[in-house]
Design an enzyme around this catalytic site. Structure first.
Site, mmCIF file in Angstrom:
data_model
loop_
_atom_site.group_PDB
_atom_site.id
_atom_site.type_symbol
_atom_site.label_atom_id
_atom_site.label_comp_id
_atom_site.label_asym_id
_atom_site.label_seq_id
_atom_site.Cartn_x
_atom_site.Cartn_y
_atom_site.Cartn_z
ATOM 1 N N THR A 120 0.951 -0.942 -0.021
ATOM 2 C CA THR A 120 -0.034 -0.002 0.077
ATOM 3 C C THR A 120 1.030 1.085 0.012
ATOM 4 O O THR A 120 2.195 1.052 -0.135
ATOM 5 C CB THR A 120 -0.941 0.162 1.342
ATOM 6 O OG1 THR A 120 -0.123 0.459 2.429
ATOM 7 C CG2 THR A 120 -1.633 -1.178 1.573
ATOM 8 N N CYS A 121 0.210 2.377 0.089
ATOM 9 C CA CYS A 121 1.134 3.593 0.052
ATOM 10 C C CYS A 121 1.829 3.930 1.261
ATOM 11 O O CYS A 121 2.893 4.263 1.299
ATOM 12 C CB CYS A 121 0.448 4.712 -0.235
ATOM 13 S SG CYS A 121 -1.065 5.227 0.646
ATOM 14 N N ASN A 122 1.686 3.036 2.376
ATOM 15 C CA ASN A 122 2.208 3.190 3.607
ATOM 16 C C ASN A 122 2.984 1.973 4.260
ATOM 17 O O ASN A 122 3.973 2.270 4.866
ATOM 18 C CB ASN A 122 1.205 3.347 4.764
ATOM 19 C CG ASN A 122 0.870 4.913 4.752
ATOM 20 O OD1 ASN A 122 1.450 5.749 4.639
ATOM 21 N ND2 ASN A 122 -0.528 4.982 5.168
ATOM 22 N N GLU A 142 -7.575 3.074 11.400
ATOM 23 C CA GLU A 142 -8.385 3.663 10.153
ATOM 24 C C GLU A 142 -8.629 2.286 9.295
ATOM 25 O O GLU A 142 -7.905 1.395 9.426
ATOM 26 C CB GLU A 142 -7.528 4.287 9.164
ATOM 27 C CG GLU A 142 -5.949 3.973 8.853
ATOM 28 C CD GLU A 142 -5.974 3.070 7.595
ATOM 29 O OE1 GLU A 142 -7.006 3.189 7.032
ATOM 30 O OE2 GLU A 142 -4.979 2.453 7.504
ATOM 31 N N PRO A 143 -9.869 2.176 9.028
ATOM 32 C CA PRO A 143 -10.487 0.809 8.427
ATOM 33 C C PRO A 143 -9.805 0.578 7.111
ATOM 34 O O PRO A 143 -10.160 -0.882 6.742
ATOM 35 C CB PRO A 143 -11.847 1.053 8.242
ATOM 36 C CG PRO A 143 -12.068 2.497 8.255
ATOM 37 C CD PRO A 143 -10.900 3.295 8.675
ATOM 38 N N GLN A 144 -9.254 1.236 6.307
ATOM 39 C CA GLN A 144 -8.931 0.753 4.892
ATOM 40 C C GLN A 144 -8.065 -0.432 5.044
ATOM 41 O O GLN A 144 -7.917 -1.345 4.153
ATOM 42 C CB GLN A 144 -8.087 1.832 4.155
ATOM 43 C CG GLN A 144 -9.318 2.911 3.715
ATOM 44 C CD GLN A 144 -9.391 4.024 4.601
ATOM 45 O OE1 GLN A 144 -9.443 3.850 5.689
ATOM 46 N NE2 GLN A 144 -9.878 5.153 3.957
ATOM 47 N N GLN A 170 -7.294 -3.722 2.409
ATOM 48 C CA GLN A 170 -6.034 -3.892 1.627
ATOM 49 C C GLN A 170 -5.521 -5.244 1.930
ATOM 50 O O GLN A 170 -4.892 -5.814 0.768
ATOM 51 C CB GLN A 170 -5.171 -2.634 1.941
ATOM 52 C CG GLN A 170 -5.641 -1.287 1.498
ATOM 53 C CD GLN A 170 -4.819 -0.028 1.637
ATOM 54 O OE1 GLN A 170 -4.448 -0.214 2.964
ATOM 55 N NE2 GLN A 170 -4.894 0.966 1.045
ATOM 56 N N GLY A 183 -17.213 26.582 1.230
ATOM 57 C CA GLY A 183 -15.651 26.404 1.368
ATOM 58 C C GLY A 183 -15.463 24.807 1.065
ATOM 59 O O GLY A 183 -16.519 23.870 0.826
ATOM 60 N N MET A 222 -14.213 22.634 2.945
ATOM 61 C CA MET A 222 -14.323 21.526 4.137
ATOM 62 C C MET A 222 -15.891 21.455 4.471
ATOM 63 O O MET A 222 -16.171 20.354 4.714
ATOM 64 C CB MET A 222 -13.604 22.605 5.372
ATOM 65 C CG MET A 222 -13.379 21.481 6.344
ATOM 66 S SD MET A 222 -11.814 21.796 7.004
ATOM 67 C CE MET A 222 -11.861 23.264 7.662
#
Lengths: 426, 278
Positions: A49-51, A117-119, A123, A194, A196
């Site tokens: 993954t990216c991390n 974080e659930p991703q 993955q 905006g 956000m």
């Protein structure tokens, strides 16, 4: 059947290195093919993954985890054509209990940049599916990975690591659910548009809010955003008239004074028959008069409130992570214990033992007819039984030893049969 | 059926502990395990009541011992009903200790020497109308009290949650309580149910009075207090319907209402009158 792992993550390597060592979708297939050589490595899963990059593998040779680890390092170096030192500097490796624990921690999102974080669970599941399609996983990793997913679920259910919002736009959803329980059927109104506010509105719609009203000084902007999110543009002069419809109001304009005043909200509430209103002010300077908080059934939060909730939730997650760690320690130990059960040695042991027990039981049954025996006869009988058991089991055992690469259907079948025998003994 | 009641008590105790642990650890208090435990306790309790009814030949609700057990049963029945419809997080944590205390109370209160108080002797053995009217009167009133207990508890939960939201205090119990709207709805729903039951309870009481001695109303302290309770809840319902009162104001008023209920239920006894039992 040692389990080994070599990997790197956001904790050990900066993004430039992670990019260099990552595997793209198609590269994973090639990598799995190369890793699983059926000699040093029998089974493997690659998570990229990216991390993080994690190579999980099982080696068939007992007590050769170290060799397997250096094989994986070698592989990483050759595959990505990088420097040996760079890899040694940024990678970590684990074997056995430490490897199982690491896999459980990663899958349960305890090793993530934002804890909980659930991703990451998804993955890892995808990586496992890829490995299944590439036929690079067998009995051991299938059990390990399924256990890892079960542990992740348990951690999620039994601790609060994933329960609270850690980004500002999610905090808005969390607050809304503290007031309304379900957002089904509720109306969100944006005043000003905006980035956000837009993000918060998107989350609210995702969680079931059914209507979105957008008021903006430049009506065209309101129209285009309304088109994008599926909302209804409202002329800026009309927003007060539409105020009673809003269950959730998000304000983010560049105005330098209060746009929403106490009296407006009093009137809105009374025409709403006091159904509560949640007012979220993400503008600086503030657009919603903070004195509105004194009105019953009106709940006002500004950007600082949202930020401090997000911050508090982040530290809350870290506290909960400690509880998750002890669950993982326990589960990893339990897994290794039950893992040993599926080991070829215990399968062979159980098979031999059952054959011996059968023979001895038959001997006992015939004792009466044999009459009293002297010690020599007794010894001869024992030798005979041992010989029969050995000669009977030997070809099967030989076959089992030869097919122990983690993939043989033959071994799988014996394992299934003798799992039950081993269980019974315990 | 004391044995079954003891089992029910132990099950309630276990559920209460479990609910408190779930609450303390922020786990899901809608847990199915907890619900199963509660349901088993409730079924056992129901069986105990049914056996008593069958053995005594009249509904077991004539002395404080029996009333205490019945009200615990009624609270559980409401809770199970609510949990079908609402995400009633944390509600069992608040209710189960109460239920436990009532059930324990029922076991500890000594059974009256005289199985039926003299006054009731006539009521129970008289003609069929009174045979139905008297137990109906007591049952309806006790069921309404149980509903008001739920209104009270959800009012308290609402006020805690509201205070935390307004004070922007998001730690503590904040995350464990149901949403404001849910507290408000559970409270108001049980309030209306309680009100209807109390109305019927008072009506049957009046009919029974007339059956007994031809007078509808005795100005007994309990009768007067019941009327006050009825008026308080009527007041809340009236303003909810006409002026849309809800939230904090209704929560506060339902706490007031509950204090009046307690006065009616327990306090009026000390003032004398013919309502000699619970």
């Amino acid at each position: 059947m040692p389990i080994v792992l070599v990997g790197l993550s956001h904790k050990t390597a900066p993004v430039e290195i992670r990019e260099q060592l990552a595997f793209s979708g198609s590269a994973i297939n090639t990598a799995l093919e190369l890793i699983v050589d059926r000699q040093t490595i029998n089974e493997s899963v690659v998570v990229s993954t990216c991390n993080r990059v994690e190579i999980i593998a099982v080696t068939p040779r007992e007590k050769e985890a170290i060799a397997a680890v250096s094989y994986l390092y070698q592989f990483l170096q050759e595959f990505h054509k990088t420097d040996h030192h760079l890899i040694r500097q940024h990678c970590y490796d684990y074997s056995d209990l430490a490897a199982v624990k690491h896999i459980f921690r990663v899958t349960s999102s305890l090793d993530s940049m934002v804890i909980g974080e659930p991703q990451i669970t998804g993955q890892v599941k995808e990586a496992f599916q890829l490995a299944q399609e590439a036929r690079s996983v067998g009995h051991h990793l299938t059990r390990l990975m399924n256990r890892a997913f079960a542990v992740a679920k348990r951690v999620r259910n039994e601790t609060g690591i994933g329960s609270s919002a850690v980004s500002i736009s999610f905090v808005a959803v969390e607050l809304a659910r503290k007031v309304f329980e379900s957002l089904q059927g509720s109306t969100v109104m944006l005043v000003g548009a905006g980035e956000m506010a837009e993000l918060a509105a998107k989350h609210l719609l995702n969680y079931g809010a059914s209507r979105l009203l957008i008021a903006n000084r430049t009506f065209e902007n309101a129209q285009s955003l309304a088109g994008e999110l599926g909302g209804e543009p409202v002329a800026f002069d009309d927003f007060e008239k539409r105020l009673p419809e809003a269950d959730i109001l998000i304000c983010s304009t560049g105005a330098t004074s209060y746009l929403i005043l106490q009296d407006q909200i009093r009137r809105a509430l009374s025409s709403r028959r006091n159904r509560p209103m949640l007012l979220i002010d993400i503008s600086v300077p503030r657009n919603i008069d903070p004195a509105i908080a004194d009105i019953d059934n009106a709940f006002v939060f500004d950007i600082d409130d949202l930020q401090s909730i997000a911050e508090a939730n982040r530290s809350e997650r870290e506290r909960e992570a400690h509880r998750a760690e002890s669950i993982i320690q326990l589960e990893a130990e339990r897994f290794l214990l039950s893992h040993a059960e599926g080991d070829i040695h215990s399968v062979i042991g159980a098979f031999r033992q059952q054959a011996a027990e059968l023979a001895l039981a038959e001997l006992e049954r015939s004792r009466k007819k044999l009459g009293p025996l002297n010690s020599e006869q007794e010894e001869a009988l024992q030798t005979m039984i041992n010989a029969i058991v050995n000669k009977f089991t030997q070809p099967v055992i030989k076959q089992l030893r030869e097919s122990d690469d983690g993939h043989s259907p033959y071994l799988e079948a014996w394992r299934d049969v003798y799992h039950r025998v081993i269980r019974k003994k315990e | 059926m004391t044995f079954l009641l003891v089992i029910a008590l132990l099950l309630y105790l276990a559920s209460a502990f479990y609910a408190i642990i779930l609450f303390a650890t922020k786990s899901d208090s809608q847990s199915n395990r907890l619900k199963t435990l509660i349901t088993v306790g409730f079924v056992t309790h129901t069986a105990a009541l049914a056996i008593d009814w069958w053995k005594l030949g009249h509904f077991p609700i004539v002395n404080p011992k029996e009333v205490s057990s019945f009200i615990a049963w009624a609270i559980m029945a409401y809770y199970l009903g609510i949990s079908f419809r609402y995400q009633a997080r944390a509600l069992p944590t608040f209710l189960l200790p109460l239920v436990f205390i009532f059930t324990l109370g029922s076991l500890l209160i000594p059974a009256p020497e005289n199985e039926r108080p003299n006054l009731l002797e006539g009521a129970i053995t008289a003609n069929t109308v009174t045979q139905i009217i008297f137990p109906a009167h007591v049952t309806l009133v006790i069921l309404s009290y149980a509903a008001f207990i739920l209104t009270f508890v959800s009012g308290v939960m609402y006020l805690i949650q509201e205070r935390d939201l307004k004070a922007k205090n998001f730690g503590g119990v904040f995350q464990r309580l149901p949403a404001l709207n849910t507290c408000d709805e559970i409270g108001y729903r049980s309030l209306t149910i309680g009100f209807v039951l109390l109305t019927l309870g008072v009506a049957t009481g009046i009919v029974w009075n007339n059956q007994r001695d031809g007078r509808y109303w005795h100005n007994d302290p309990k009768e007067v207090m019941a009327l006050v309770t009825w008026l308080v809840y009527l007041f809340i319902i009236h303003y909810r319907l006409t002026a849309g009162w809800r939230g904090r104001r209704v929560a506060l008023l339902s706490i007031v209402g509950f204090v009046v209920v307690l006065l009616t239920w327990l306090g009026a006894r000390t003032l004398g009158g013919y309502h000699v039992f619970g």
